[in-house]
Design a protein around this motif. Structure first.
Motif, PDB file in Angstrom:
ATOM      1  N   VAL A  94      50.393  34.717  29.700  1.00  0.00           N
ATOM      2  CA  VAL A  94      50.448  35.273  31.067  1.00  0.00           C
ATOM      3  C   VAL A  94      51.973  35.114  31.669  1.00  0.00           C
ATOM      4  CG1 VAL A  94      49.847  34.246  33.457  1.00  0.00           C
ATOM      5  CG2 VAL A  94      48.272  34.547  31.493  1.00  0.00           C
ATOM      6  N   ILE A  95      52.659  34.163  31.148  1.00  0.00           N
ATOM      7  CA  ILE A  95      54.183  34.027  31.637  1.00  0.00           C
ATOM      8  C   ILE A  95      54.870  35.234  30.995  1.00  0.00           C
ATOM      9  CG2 ILE A  95      56.189  32.766  31.654  1.00  0.00           C
ATOM     10  CD1 ILE A  95      54.507  30.469  31.708  1.00  0.00           C
ATOM     11  N   ALA A  96      54.807  35.539  29.637  1.00  0.00           N
ATOM     12  CA  ALA A  96      55.308  36.646  29.025  1.00  0.00           C
ATOM     13  C   ALA A  96      55.121  38.105  29.679  1.00  0.00           C
ATOM     14  CB  ALA A  96      55.209  36.652  27.774  1.00  0.00           C
ATOM     15  N   ALA A  97      53.837  38.040  29.967  1.00  0.00           N
ATOM     16  CA  ALA A  97      53.295  39.294  30.550  1.00  0.00           C
ATOM     17  C   ALA A  97      53.903  39.549  32.174  1.00  0.00           C
ATOM     18  CB  ALA A  97      51.959  39.479  30.887  1.00  0.00           C
ATOM     19  N   LEU A  98      54.130  38.294  32.797  1.00  0.00           N
ATOM     20  CA  LEU A  98      54.647  38.542  34.207  1.00  0.00           C
ATOM     21  C   LEU A  98      56.181  39.204  33.900  1.00  0.00           C
ATOM     22  CD1 LEU A  98      53.494  35.076  35.893  1.00  0.00           C
ATOM     23  CD2 LEU A  98      52.857  37.463  36.674  1.00  0.00           C
ATOM     24  N   PHE A  99      56.854  38.561  33.098  1.00  0.00           N
ATOM     25  CA  PHE A  99      58.243  39.003  33.166  1.00  0.00           C
ATOM     26  C   PHE A  99      58.378  40.357  32.208  1.00  0.00           C
ATOM     27  CE2 PHE A  99      59.079  34.522  33.478  1.00  0.00           C
ATOM     28  CZ  PHE A  99      60.245  34.584  34.469  1.00  0.00           C
ATOM     29  N   GLY A 100      57.466  40.684  31.497  1.00  0.00           N
ATOM     30  CA  GLY A 100      57.358  41.892  30.932  1.00  0.00           C
ATOM     31  C   GLY A 100      57.067  42.968  31.756  1.00  0.00           C
ATOM     32  N   GLY A 101      56.284  42.672  32.574  1.00  0.00           N
ATOM     33  CA  GLY A 101      55.800  43.677  33.627  1.00  0.00           C
ATOM     34  C   GLY A 101      56.974  44.054  34.498  1.00  0.00           C
ATOM     35  N   THR A 102      57.739  43.091  34.877  1.00  0.00           N
ATOM     36  CA  THR A 102      58.890  43.122  35.755  1.00  0.00           C
ATOM     37  C   THR A 102      59.773  43.957  35.042  1.00  0.00           C
ATOM     38  OG1 THR A 102      58.286  41.347  36.977  1.00  0.00           O
ATOM     39  CG2 THR A 102      60.757  41.876  37.274  1.00  0.00           C
ATOM     40  N   PHE A 103      60.236  43.441  34.056  1.00  0.00           N
ATOM     41  CA  PHE A 103      61.415  44.230  32.986  1.00  0.00           C
ATOM     42  C   PHE A 103      61.147  45.611  32.832  1.00  0.00           C
ATOM     43  CE2 PHE A 103      62.824  40.004  31.289  1.00  0.00           C
ATOM     44  CZ  PHE A 103      63.697  39.719  32.264  1.00  0.00           C
ATOM     45  N   PHE A 104      59.707  46.112  32.568  1.00  0.00           N
ATOM     46  CA  PHE A 104      59.469  47.163  31.925  1.00  0.00           C
ATOM     47  C   PHE A 104      58.954  48.057  33.241  1.00  0.00           C
ATOM     48  CE2 PHE A 104      59.178  45.040  27.912  1.00  0.00           C
ATOM     49  CZ  PHE A 104      60.288  45.398  27.344  1.00  0.00           C
ATOM     50  N   ARG A 105      58.799  47.338  34.431  1.00  0.00           N
ATOM     51  CA  ARG A 105      58.323  48.155  35.357  1.00  0.00           C
ATOM     52  C   ARG A 105      56.867  48.762  35.355  1.00  0.00           C
ATOM     53  NH1 ARG A 105      64.020  49.796  35.716  1.00  0.00           N
ATOM     54  NH2 ARG A 105      65.198  48.700  36.994  1.00  0.00           N
ATOM     55  N   THR A 106      56.011  47.995  34.858  1.00  0.00           N
ATOM     56  CA  THR A 106      55.044  48.232  34.563  1.00  0.00           C
ATOM     57  C   THR A 106      53.813  47.438  35.396  1.00  0.00           C
ATOM     58  OG1 THR A 106      55.406  48.675  32.308  1.00  0.00           O
ATOM     59  CG2 THR A 106      53.082  48.607  32.741  1.00  0.00           C
ATOM     60  N   ASP A 107      52.534  48.039  35.610  1.00  0.00           N
ATOM     61  CA  ASP A 107      51.830  47.004  36.524  1.00  0.00           C
ATOM     62  C   ASP A 107      50.888  46.475  35.141  1.00  0.00           C
ATOM     63  OD1 ASP A 107      49.815  45.823  38.046  1.00  0.00           O
ATOM     64  OD2 ASP A 107      48.685  47.434  38.682  1.00  0.00           O
ATOM     65  N   LEU A 108      50.967  45.159  34.982  1.00  0.00           N
ATOM     66  CA  LEU A 108      50.332  44.367  34.148  1.00  0.00           C
ATOM     67  C   LEU A 108      49.298  43.203  34.571  1.00  0.00           C
ATOM     68  CD1 LEU A 108      52.862  43.900  31.386  1.00  0.00           C
ATOM     69  CD2 LEU A 108      50.971  45.420  31.417  1.00  0.00           C
ATOM     70  N   SER A 109      48.970  43.603  36.070  1.00  0.00           N
ATOM     71  CA  SER A 109      48.197  42.737  36.786  1.00  0.00           C
ATOM     72  C   SER A 109      46.746  42.626  36.116  1.00  0.00           C
ATOM     73  CB  SER A 109      48.190  43.211  38.278  1.00  0.00           C
ATOM     74  OG  SER A 109      47.572  44.477  38.458  1.00  0.00           O
ATOM     75  N   GLY A 110      46.171  43.700  35.724  1.00  0.00           N
ATOM     76  CA  GLY A 110      44.773  43.475  35.208  1.00  0.00           C
ATOM     77  C   GLY A 110      44.935  42.446  33.697  1.00  0.00           C
ATOM     78  N   LEU A 111      45.896  42.961  33.120  1.00  0.00           N
ATOM     79  CA  LEU A 111      46.098  42.013  31.700  1.00  0.00           C
ATOM     80  C   LEU A 111      46.471  40.714  32.204  1.00  0.00           C
ATOM     81  CD1 LEU A 111      46.493  41.892  28.903  1.00  0.00           C
ATOM     82  CD2 LEU A 111      48.786  42.403  29.146  1.00  0.00           C
ATOM     83  N   VAL A 112      47.256  40.521  33.069  1.00  0.00           N
ATOM     84  CA  VAL A 112      47.667  38.982  33.589  1.00  0.00           C
ATOM     85  C   VAL A 112      46.566  38.399  34.051  1.00  0.00           C
ATOM     86  CG1 VAL A 112      48.799  37.548  35.124  1.00  0.00           C
ATOM     87  CG2 VAL A 112      50.034  39.425  33.993  1.00  0.00           C
ATOM     88  N   GLY A 113      45.731  38.996  34.943  1.00  0.00           N
ATOM     89  CA  GLY A 113      44.249  38.274  35.455  1.00  0.00           C
ATOM     90  C   GLY A 113      43.404  37.933  34.342  1.00  0.00           C
ATOM     91  N   ALA A 114      43.024  38.926  33.309  1.00  0.00           N
ATOM     92  CA  ALA A 114      42.109  38.454  32.302  1.00  0.00           C
ATOM     93  C   ALA A 114      42.719  37.577  31.368  1.00  0.00           C
ATOM     94  CB  ALA A 114      42.083  39.993  31.536  1.00  0.00           C
ATOM     95  N   VAL A 115      43.812  37.466  31.154  1.00  0.00           N
ATOM     96  CA  VAL A 115      44.342  36.598  30.079  1.00  0.00           C
ATOM     97  C   VAL A 115      44.356  35.159  30.941  1.00  0.00           C
ATOM     98  CG1 VAL A 115      46.406  35.544  28.773  1.00  0.00           C
ATOM     99  CG2 VAL A 115      45.852  38.174  28.822  1.00  0.00           C
ATOM    100  N   PHE A 116      44.526  35.027  32.132  1.00  0.00           N
ATOM    101  CA  PHE A 116      44.771  33.634  32.683  1.00  0.00           C
ATOM    102  C   PHE A 116      43.231  33.310  33.002  1.00  0.00           C
ATOM    103  CE2 PHE A 116      44.825  31.276  36.459  1.00  0.00           C
ATOM    104  CZ  PHE A 116      45.795  30.389  36.212  1.00  0.00           C
TER     105      PHE A 116
END
Length: 149
Positions: A94-116
């Protein structure tokens, strides 16, 4: 994106990542408790196994029953450890996806929610397994039996 907005975005992600980091701390403490309980179960089982060869038939059957109980407790604790580690790994994801989404300017909110959610489910089942182990341990607790006062 300007440098200020990039720094602001990273600062926001760090704020979002603080709660999962605290969760990791709690899961780490839980893992410490679980591994200590497993070590005590293993030590107790080894001590009982060493005495099996020198016991009489009635003592032997009681020890074998106790070993079966210890084995069941160890299975529950082992499951709780595996699920707690799984939870910790998912929280790290989740933490990696939060940072990855910011760095790559990608919406990973669905992934973050599902993994959490998966992390929380793993933690819930781990805690239920821990509760089952504690229940077995206290059900078989014999305080004061065999003592003469």
């Amino acid at each position: 994106m300007t440098q200020d907005s990039g720094i602001t975005a990273i600062a926001h992600v760090i704020q979002l990542a603080v709660a999962p980091v605290f969760l990791l701390t709690g899961v780490g403490a839980l893992l410490g408790v679980l591994t200590n309980r497993l070590a005590r179960i293993i030590d107790r089982a080894r001590a009982l196994e060493e005495r099996l060869g020198v016991q009489g038939e009635s003592e032997r059957s009681a020890s074998e029953a106790h070993l079966a109980t210890l084995s069941e407790r160890a299975r529950h604790i082992n499951r709780a450890i595996i699920l707690s580690v799984t939870c910790a790994l998912l929280v790290c994801a989740v933490i990696a996806a939060l940072f990855g989404g910011t760095f790559f300017r990608t919406d990973l909110s669905g992934l973050v929610g599902a993994v959490f959610i998966a992390a929380m489910l793993a933690l819930i089942v781990a805690l239920v397994s821990f509760l089952l182990e504690i229940s077995i341990a206290t059900r078989n607790l014999r305080i004061g039996q065999g003592r003469r006062g």
